[in-house]
Design an enzyme around this catalytic site. Structure first.
Site, PDB file in Angstrom:
ATOM      1  CG  ASP A   1      41.373  40.466  39.343  1.00  0.00           C
ATOM      2  OD1 ASP A   1      40.419  39.754  39.707  1.00  0.00           O
ATOM      3  OD2 ASP A   1      41.429  40.761  38.122  1.00  0.00           O
TER       4      ASP A   1
ATOM      5  CG  ASN B   1      45.835  36.693  37.991  1.00  0.00           C
ATOM      6  OD1 ASN B   1      46.141  36.301  36.809  1.00  0.00           O
ATOM      7  ND2 ASN B   1      44.943  37.513  38.311  1.00  0.00           N
TER       8      ASN B   1
END
Ligand code: AMP
Length: 275
Positions: A135, A140
């Site tokens: 992901d 992130n």
């Protein structure tokens, strides 16, 4: 730092809050004996209960604890008390890559290639360890003091879900096989690298549209356009075209990305970017 179970809150001086996620806050901290600076993420168990994430968090902690790569944020240790889980993480002093991208509007080819190479190396390492589909999204990704990219969210449901609720535009990173809800494997990561490479160079993801349905349609058509807002080299576009391929088996592999002429020419082997 040694065995996780031996650690406790008393081992650290806790400093200022450096971030906030859905499940709690992240604090700057210093390990008392060594003076080593870390980030401590505090997750409230009550919030985990609410979202039934206990088992998932535990599994993901175990996965990340076993990973040791310069471009993967280290999870040094973890411990818990009655109400909270504490994750002792490597401190990424330069913060979110996304913020840097927003402030610079788009990255230079050298910077973009350095980050793409760092990501490809980190993903190759993870795939070797049979850790797949993580992901990867720009929010992130963190930067350490030297500017080295760190994959911070290791597919933890707690983190990626929090992002999913608060971020719009997450669908921009979906591979066509995920949009079509087909079976998918680690080739989704290679698609995402193509999306990120484009976004690093142009400042916006390639299939952005006024509404989410149109983005999904553009993803499925692989409606790829290179705007003439600023100069991007033909080699960079070649890499993007070879990653944003609908048939996942025809996408460039991680090893091929690392050997691509644009990466070889532009990526800084130290993984840091000073310009
Ligand atoms: P998260 O709960 O993971 O979404 O974290 C919230 C925010 O805290 C992130 O967006 C970062 O800005 C910051 N943060 C999280 N982990 C770290 C870290 N290891 N080093 C520095 N900042 C961090």
């Amino acid at each position: 730092m040694a065995k996780s179970e031996e650690w406790g809150l008393g081992d650290f001086d806790i400093g200022k809050c450096i971030g906030e996620g859905k499940f709690g806050k992240v604090y700057l901290a210093r390990e008392k004996q060594s003076g080593y600076v870390v980030a401590i993420k505090v997750i409230f168990k009550a919030k985990l209960d609410k979202y039934r994430f206990h088992a998932h968090l535990r599994r993901e902690i175990e996965i990340q604890h076993g990973l040791d790569h310069p471009n993967v944020l280290r999870l040094f240790a973890w411990f818990h008390d009655d109400t909270r889980v504490f994750l002792v993480l490597e401190y990424a002093a330069k913060g979110e890559l996304y913020k840097l991208l927003r402030s610079l509007r788009h990255f230079s080819e050298k910077r973009a290639a350095t980050y793409v190479a760092s990501l490809a190396g980190a993903l190759a390492y993870c795939h070797e360890k049979h850790v797949i589909h993580r992901d990867i999204k720009p929010e992130n990704l963190l930067l350490d003091l030297e500017g080295r990219l760190k994959i911070a969210d290791f597919g933890w449901a707690v983190q990626s879900n929090s992002k999913r609720h608060t971020m719009c535009g997450t669908i921009d990173y979906l591979a066509p096989e995920m949009v079509e809800k087909k079976a998918h494997d680690h080739a989704v990561d290679n698609w995402t690298l193509g999306i990120l490479c484009y976004e690093f160079l142009y400042g916006v993801p390639p299939f952005e549209a006024a509404d989410q349905f149109d983005t999904l349609k553009r993803i499925l058509k692989v409606d790829l356009k290179f705007p003439s807002t600023h100069y991007v080299s033909a080699e960079a576009k070649d890499l993007i075209r070879k990653l944003l391929v609908k048939d996942s088996s025809k996408r460039l592999s991680l090893q091929e990305i690392l050997k691509h002429p644009w990466i070889v020419k532009n990526a800084d082997p130290s993984g840091t970017c000073s310009e």
